[in-house]
Motif scaffolding. Structure first.
Motif, PDB file in Angstrom:
ATOM      1  N   ALA A  46       0.832  -1.211   0.000  1.00 35.08           N
ATOM      2  CA  ALA A  46       0.000   0.000   0.000  1.00 35.08           C
ATOM      3  C   ALA A  46       0.864   1.257   0.000  1.00 35.08           C
ATOM      4  O   ALA A  46       0.646   2.175  -0.792  1.00 35.08           O
ATOM      5  CB  ALA A  46      -0.940   0.004   1.203  1.00 35.08           C
ATOM      6  N   THR A  96      -5.073   7.191  -4.418  1.00 31.72           N
ATOM      7  CA  THR A  96      -4.044   8.220  -4.470  1.00 31.72           C
ATOM      8  C   THR A  96      -4.223   9.119  -5.683  1.00 31.72           C
ATOM      9  O   THR A  96      -4.027  10.336  -5.595  1.00 31.72           O
ATOM     10  CB  THR A  96      -2.647   7.591  -4.470  1.00 31.72           C
ATOM     11  OG1 THR A  96      -2.558   6.683  -3.374  1.00 31.72           O
ATOM     12  CG2 THR A  96      -1.570   8.648  -4.339  1.00 31.72           C
ATOM     13  N   LYS A 110       3.973   1.749  -1.003  1.00 38.98           N
ATOM     14  CA  LYS A 110       4.679   2.002  -2.262  1.00 38.98           C
ATOM     15  C   LYS A 110       3.718   2.305  -3.400  1.00 38.98           C
ATOM     16  O   LYS A 110       4.059   3.047  -4.319  1.00 38.98           O
ATOM     17  CB  LYS A 110       5.575   0.816  -2.606  1.00 38.98           C
ATOM     18  CG  LYS A 110       6.813   0.756  -1.713  1.00 38.98           C
ATOM     19  CD  LYS A 110       7.686  -0.434  -2.041  1.00 38.98           C
ATOM     20  CE  LYS A 110       8.890  -0.476  -1.108  1.00 38.98           C
ATOM     21  NZ  LYS A 110       9.467  -1.836  -1.028  1.00 38.98           N
ATOM     22  N   ALA A 111       2.508   1.730  -3.351  1.00 40.16           N
ATOM     23  CA  ALA A 111       1.502   2.062  -4.373  1.00 40.16           C
ATOM     24  C   ALA A 111       1.122   3.540  -4.247  1.00 40.16           C
ATOM     25  O   ALA A 111       0.966   4.236  -5.252  1.00 40.16           O
ATOM     26  CB  ALA A 111       0.275   1.180  -4.242  1.00 40.16           C
ATOM     27  N   ILE A 112       0.987   4.015  -3.012  1.00 38.00           N
ATOM     28  CA  ILE A 112       0.650   5.417  -2.776  1.00 38.00           C
ATOM     29  C   ILE A 112       1.788   6.326  -3.249  1.00 38.00           C
ATOM     30  O   ILE A 112       1.575   7.283  -4.000  1.00 38.00           O
ATOM     31  CB  ILE A 112       0.341   5.655  -1.281  1.00 38.00           C
ATOM     32  CG1 ILE A 112      -0.990   4.979  -0.916  1.00 38.00           C
ATOM     33  CG2 ILE A 112       0.305   7.145  -0.954  1.00 38.00           C
ATOM     34  CD1 ILE A 112      -1.272   4.897   0.570  1.00 38.00           C
ATOM     35  N   GLU A 113       3.013   6.002  -2.834  1.00 36.71           N
ATOM     36  CA  GLU A 113       4.175   6.809  -3.245  1.00 36.71           C
ATOM     37  C   GLU A 113       4.318   6.824  -4.771  1.00 36.71           C
ATOM     38  O   GLU A 113       4.541   7.871  -5.373  1.00 36.71           O
ATOM     39  CB  GLU A 113       5.463   6.247  -2.631  1.00 36.71           C
ATOM     40  CG  GLU A 113       5.598   6.480  -1.138  1.00 36.71           C
ATOM     41  CD  GLU A 113       6.868   5.848  -0.563  1.00 36.71           C
ATOM     42  OE1 GLU A 113       7.197   6.157   0.590  1.00 36.71           O
ATOM     43  OE2 GLU A 113       7.526   5.029  -1.264  1.00 36.71           O
ATOM     44  N   GLY A 114       4.201   5.634  -5.359  1.00 39.41           N
ATOM     45  CA  GLY A 114       4.386   5.515  -6.810  1.00 39.41           C
ATOM     46  C   GLY A 114       3.321   6.265  -7.583  1.00 39.41           C
ATOM     47  O   GLY A 114       3.611   6.904  -8.596  1.00 39.41           O
ATOM     48  N   THR A 115       2.095   6.216  -7.099  1.00 41.52           N
ATOM     49  CA  THR A 115       1.008   6.887  -7.813  1.00 41.52           C
ATOM     50  C   THR A 115       1.111   8.398  -7.682  1.00 41.52           C
ATOM     51  O   THR A 115       0.850   9.136  -8.632  1.00 41.52           O
ATOM     52  CB  THR A 115      -0.361   6.397  -7.303  1.00 41.52           C
ATOM     53  OG1 THR A 115      -0.369   4.973  -7.355  1.00 41.52           O
ATOM     54  CG2 THR A 115      -1.485   6.927  -8.163  1.00 41.52           C
ATOM     55  N   ALA A 116       1.496   8.865  -6.491  1.00 41.19           N
ATOM     56  CA  ALA A 116       1.689  10.314  -6.316  1.00 41.19           C
ATOM     57  C   ALA A 116       2.764  10.801  -7.293  1.00 41.19           C
ATOM     58  O   ALA A 116       2.589  11.835  -7.953  1.00 41.19           O
ATOM     59  CB  ALA A 116       2.092  10.626  -4.877  1.00 41.19           C
ATOM     60  N   ARG A 117       3.841  10.027  -7.429  1.00 43.20           N
ATOM     61  CA  ARG A 117       4.900  10.398  -8.374  1.00 43.20           C
ATOM     62  C   ARG A 117       4.376  10.323  -9.808  1.00 43.20           C
ATOM     63  O   ARG A 117       4.644  11.200 -10.632  1.00 43.20           O
ATOM     64  CB  ARG A 117       6.117   9.492  -8.181  1.00 43.20           C
ATOM     65  CG  ARG A 117       7.377  10.053  -8.829  1.00 43.20           C
ATOM     66  CD  ARG A 117       8.604   9.153  -8.604  1.00 43.20           C
ATOM     67  NE  ARG A 117       8.550   8.524  -7.303  1.00 43.20           N
ATOM     68  CZ  ARG A 117       8.635   7.202  -7.109  1.00 43.20           C
ATOM     69  NH1 ARG A 117       8.790   6.385  -8.133  1.00 43.20           N
ATOM     70  NH2 ARG A 117       8.567   6.707  -5.898  1.00 43.20           N
ATOM     71  N   PHE A 118       3.622   9.270 -10.095  1.00 44.74           N
ATOM     72  CA  PHE A 118       3.058   9.062 -11.434  1.00 44.74           C
ATOM     73  C   PHE A 118       2.185  10.247 -11.851  1.00 44.74           C
ATOM     74  O   PHE A 118       2.334  10.798 -12.943  1.00 44.74           O
ATOM     75  CB  PHE A 118       2.242   7.764 -11.407  1.00 44.74           C
ATOM     76  CG  PHE A 118       1.447   7.474 -12.642  1.00 44.74           C
ATOM     77  CD1 PHE A 118       2.076   7.200 -13.849  1.00 44.74           C
ATOM     78  CD2 PHE A 118       0.063   7.438 -12.595  1.00 44.74           C
ATOM     79  CE1 PHE A 118       1.337   6.902 -14.980  1.00 44.74           C
ATOM     80  CE2 PHE A 118      -0.682   7.145 -13.722  1.00 44.74           C
ATOM     81  CZ  PHE A 118      -0.047   6.883 -14.922  1.00 44.74           C
ATOM     82  N   VAL A 119       1.305  10.665 -10.954  1.00 46.95           N
ATOM     83  CA  VAL A 119       0.392  11.756 -11.291  1.00 46.95           C
ATOM     84  C   VAL A 119       1.156  13.068 -11.455  1.00 46.95           C
ATOM     85  O   VAL A 119       0.900  13.841 -12.384  1.00 46.95           O
ATOM     86  CB  VAL A 119      -0.725  11.900 -10.228  1.00 46.95           C
ATOM     87  CG1 VAL A 119      -1.615  13.099 -10.542  1.00 46.95           C
ATOM     88  CG2 VAL A 119      -1.566  10.635 -10.166  1.00 46.95           C
ATOM     89  N   SER A 164       5.344  -2.164  -5.719  1.00 41.85           N
ATOM     90  CA  SER A 164       4.114  -1.505  -6.159  1.00 41.85           C
ATOM     91  C   SER A 164       4.317  -0.046  -6.561  1.00 41.85           C
ATOM     92  O   SER A 164       3.418   0.565  -7.120  1.00 41.85           O
ATOM     93  CB  SER A 164       3.006  -1.634  -5.103  1.00 41.85           C
ATOM     94  OG  SER A 164       3.406  -1.093  -3.885  1.00 41.85           O
ATOM     95  N   ASP A 165       5.495   0.527  -6.291  1.00 37.95           N
ATOM     96  CA  ASP A 165       5.729   1.892  -6.798  1.00 37.95           C
ATOM     97  C   ASP A 165       6.224   1.886  -8.239  1.00 37.95           C
ATOM     98  O   ASP A 165       6.401   2.952  -8.832  1.00 37.95           O
ATOM     99  CB  ASP A 165       6.696   2.665  -5.892  1.00 37.95           C
ATOM    100  CG  ASP A 165       8.025   1.968  -5.713  1.00 37.95           C
ATOM    101  OD1 ASP A 165       8.125   0.771  -6.072  1.00 37.95           O
ATOM    102  OD2 ASP A 165       8.972   2.592  -5.210  1.00 37.95           O
TER     103      ASP A 165
END
Lengths: 358, 358
Positions: free
Chosen positions: A239, B246, A241-250, B218-219
Motif C-alpha cells: 500500500a 491516491t 509504495k503504491a501510494i508513493e508511486g502513484t503520487a509520483r506518477f500523477v 508496487s511503486d
C-alpha cells in the motif's frame, strides 16, 4: 524536565553529515533543550558544526568512520554494529547514554540492529515500522507495519494497533485516535481469518485509548477518516509504495501536461502558487519520521533522501516520543488488553522474520 | 470469420440501460460485425435502441425485469441466476448462444455466478480478475488477481501469470509480454515462500509466450517497465485501491490548489488543455474492461460508473478476446508448463474461496 540526549547517525542517508547536522540544528532552534550525540567522522562533523555554532555546546561527537551501506544485507550489518555509525548510535540508546536514535540509513539494517540491541518491550512479540502519510485533512495518518514483518497473526495486529494508537496520541495530542485494520472490504466477512480475529479482539477490548472503527480499504487511507491504519508488513509495504508511486506518477503526468504547449507553460507559471501548494503537501520531507515501535528505546528512521528540514522533522518526532514516554503508553494499553486476549486462535511464533521489505 | 454474439447485461451498473446500449452501439461503429443479445427490460431497451437504429438489426432482446443489486451478496445473487439480467447474460454464454458477456453490475456476484455457470477451464484451479491500469507509456499494464482469491498458492500465481500474459498478448499484440510478480522488494530472498516458489517455477519454465522478469514493487507498476503484474487477490486489491485512491487524492489536492486564489483560477483556465490531458489519462473509462480469466467463456466486467465510451471499451475488449480465442491461448501455455511443475510444494486446495473483494 531534562530530555535524554538524541543520538544522530550522522553518516547514513543520501546527503550525509552536513544534512544530518543541519537537520538537528533546525530542530534545536524550535526546542533549545535538545542535546545530541553526533556519531560519525569527527572532521566532517566539526566542519558541519562550524555552520551551526549554537549546536556545538549541545553536542558531543562520537568518532567513527565506518558506515552501513544502503544496499548492505541486514545480516552483514549486524556483525558491524560496534564499528558503524548506525550501530554505535543504537548502542548509545542501549547503554542509556541516549534516549533515542535517528538514522537516515538502510532501513532493514536499522531494524535488525535495533531489535538485536534493544530487544522488544515486554508484552510485544514483534516491533513494527510505523510511518506518516498525508491526508486531505490537517493531520497525517499513521500506518503500520510498513514492511518489518512479512507474516503477521491476529495477536501481532492487535499489538500494532495499540502501538500505532500510542504514537498517534503523542504526535497529535489525540485522546482516542480512530483505528482501522486495512482490508479488501469493510464488511465483517471480508479478508482473512487473521484480520477477522484481530477485529473481534479490538472490538471486544475495553479501556483502550483508541476508537476502533473496523476495516478500511486502501483507497480511503488518505481521506481523513482514520488516524491509524493497521496492517501486516507485506500489505502495508504494498500500500505504501503504491501510494508513493502513484503520487509520483500523477505529478509526472502533470509535469508532462504543463510542458506540452506554450499555453500550458504560461498557465503553469501563473498558477505556480497552486502547484507549489500541491508540491508542499506531497513533499515526503513534511511527513518524515518512520518509527520502530515496540522496542526498549526510541528509534526513528529518517527518509534516505530527506533534506535538512525532513531530518529536523524526524528529530522532533523522536524528541516528542521521548518526552511523552511512548513505551510507558504502550505498556498501559497492553495491560488493559489483559492476558487472555487472542490466546486461543493465536499461533505461537513470536520470533520476527528477517526478510521484510527495505 | 463470424464472431459469436456478445451478451450485454443491460441492467447492471450505475447508469442503466441507455448507457449500456449506447456503449454497445459505439463499439459497433468501429466493428460492424459485432452482434448482441441485450438482456433486460424490453421496453427500456427498445427505447434506447431508437437512438441507435444501426444497432437494431444486430441485436436481439432477451426480456427480463430483475436485476442483481450493487450490494447484493454473491450467495444470494447465484440463487437468482435464472431471473436476473446478469444471470441470463452469463447463461447465454453457458448455452453457447453467445461467446462473451459484458456486465457493469456487482463484481462479486458476477464472479460467483460466472464460476458456477461456466466452470474453470481445464488446467486452471481458480479464475482471476484482471484489470488494466494506466502507465507512463502508451499501453496499460495488466494486473491480476484484483480480488477474486484472497489466498493464493504458488501454483495459482503461475496460472495467473499465464492467463495475464495471454490477455496482454491479445489486447496489445505483444509476442512476449514482460511479466513480474508483485513483491515488497526485488531481491530473490524478499517476500513469502509462495512468491519465491512461483518465481522459481516461472524462471525454470521454457516455451512460455512471456518474458518473466522476477519481482516488481508496487511503486513501479505504472512506470512502463512491466506489462503484466501478478499477485494474489488480497495484495492486488490493496494495490489497486491504493492507486485509485491516491490518483483521486492528488487530483482533489490539485482542485483545491487551483481554486485557492484568483491567480491560480486564471492559471487553471489558461492551462486547461494540460489538465484535460491529465484527466483523460487518469479517466477510468479509458482503461475499462476487467476480465475474469480462466473460465470456459469470456466474461468482462465494465466499471459500475463507466460512461458509454467506457462500456464501448469493455465490449471491444470482450470481442478481441473472442476473436483471438483467449481460452485456447491459455491452454497452449499451460501445456508448455507440463504436469510436474510445482507439484511438490503446492497445496492441494483447488477450490476457490468466496469472500474475495468486491
Amino acid at each position: 524536565m531534562s530530555l535524554p540526549r538524541i543520538a544522530i547517525d550522522a553518516m547514513g542517508g543520501d546527503h550525509g553529515v552536513r544534512t544530518m547536522v543541519e537537520g538537528a540544528a533546525i530542530a534545536r532552534r524550535a526546542h533549545d533543550k535538545f542535546k545530541f550525540l553526533l556519531v560519525g567522522d569527527e572532521t566532517r562533523i566539526k566542519a558541519a558544526l562550524d555552520e551551526h555554532p549554537a549546536m556545538r555546546g549541545a553536542s558531543e561527537i562520537l568518532h567513527c568512520e565506518d558506515v552501513v551501506a544502503g544496499d548492505e544485507k541486514p545480516s552483514r550489518a549486524i556483525r558491524r554494529a560496534k564499528t558503524t555509525s548506525m550501530g554505535l548510535a543504537i548502542n548509545a540508546v542501549k547503554e542509556g547514554d541516549c534516549g533515542a536514535a535517528v538514522s537516515a540509513g538502510n532501513t532493514g539494517a536499522l531494524m535488525a540492529m535495533s531489535k538485536l540491541a534493544l530487544r522488544t518491550m515486554p508484552g510485544i512479540d514483534r516491533p513494527a515500522l510505523a510511518g506518516l502519510m498525508p491526508t486531505l485533512e490537517e493531520h497525517d495518518v499513521v500506518m503500520l507495519d510498513l514492511g518489518a514483518n512479512t507474516d503477521c497473526d491476529a495477536r501481532n495486529l492487535v499489538q500494532f494497533a495499540i502501538m500505532g494508537a500510542a504514537y498517534s496520541r503523542i504526535i497529535y495530542d489525540y485522546d482516542a485516535p480512530r483505528v482501522r485494520l486495512l482490508n479488501i472490504g469493510t464488511e465483517d466477512i471480508k479478508g482473512t481469518d487473521t484480520l477477522r480475529d484481530a477485529a473481534s479482539a479490538l472490538q471486544n477490548a475495553t479501556g483502550l485509548d483508541m476508537q476502533f472503527d473496523g476495516f478500511v480499504e486502501s483507497d480511503k487511507i488518505n481521506r481523513g477518516e482514520v488516524d491509524v491504519v493497521v496492517t501486516d508488513g507485506f500489505s502495508g509495504n504494498i500500500a505504501l509504495k503504491a501510494i508513493e508511486g502513484t503520487a509520483r506518477f500523477v505529478t509526472d503526468l502533470l509535469k508532462t501536461a504543463f510542458t506540452s504547449s506554450l499555453r500550458s507553460k504560461i498557465g503553469f507559471l501563473v498558477s505556480r502558487p497552486a502547484t507549489e501548494l500541491l508540491r508542499h503537501h506531497l513533499d515526503p520531507n513534511n511527513h518524515n519520521g518512520g518509527v520502530f515501535l515496540g522496542l526498549n528505546g526510541v528509534i526513528v528512521k529518517s527518509h534516505g533522501s530527506a533534506n535538512a528540514k525532513g531530518v529536523a522533522n524526524a528529530v522532533a518526532v523522536s524528541a516528542r516520543l521521548l518526552e511523552n514516554d511512548i513505551t510507558r503508553r504502550i505498556a498501559a494499553d497492553l495491560s488493559e488488553l489483559g492476558e487472555d486476549m487472542l490466546k486461543e486462535r493465536a499461533s505461537s511464533n513470536g520470533n520476527g522474520n528477517g526478510d521484510g521489505a527495505k
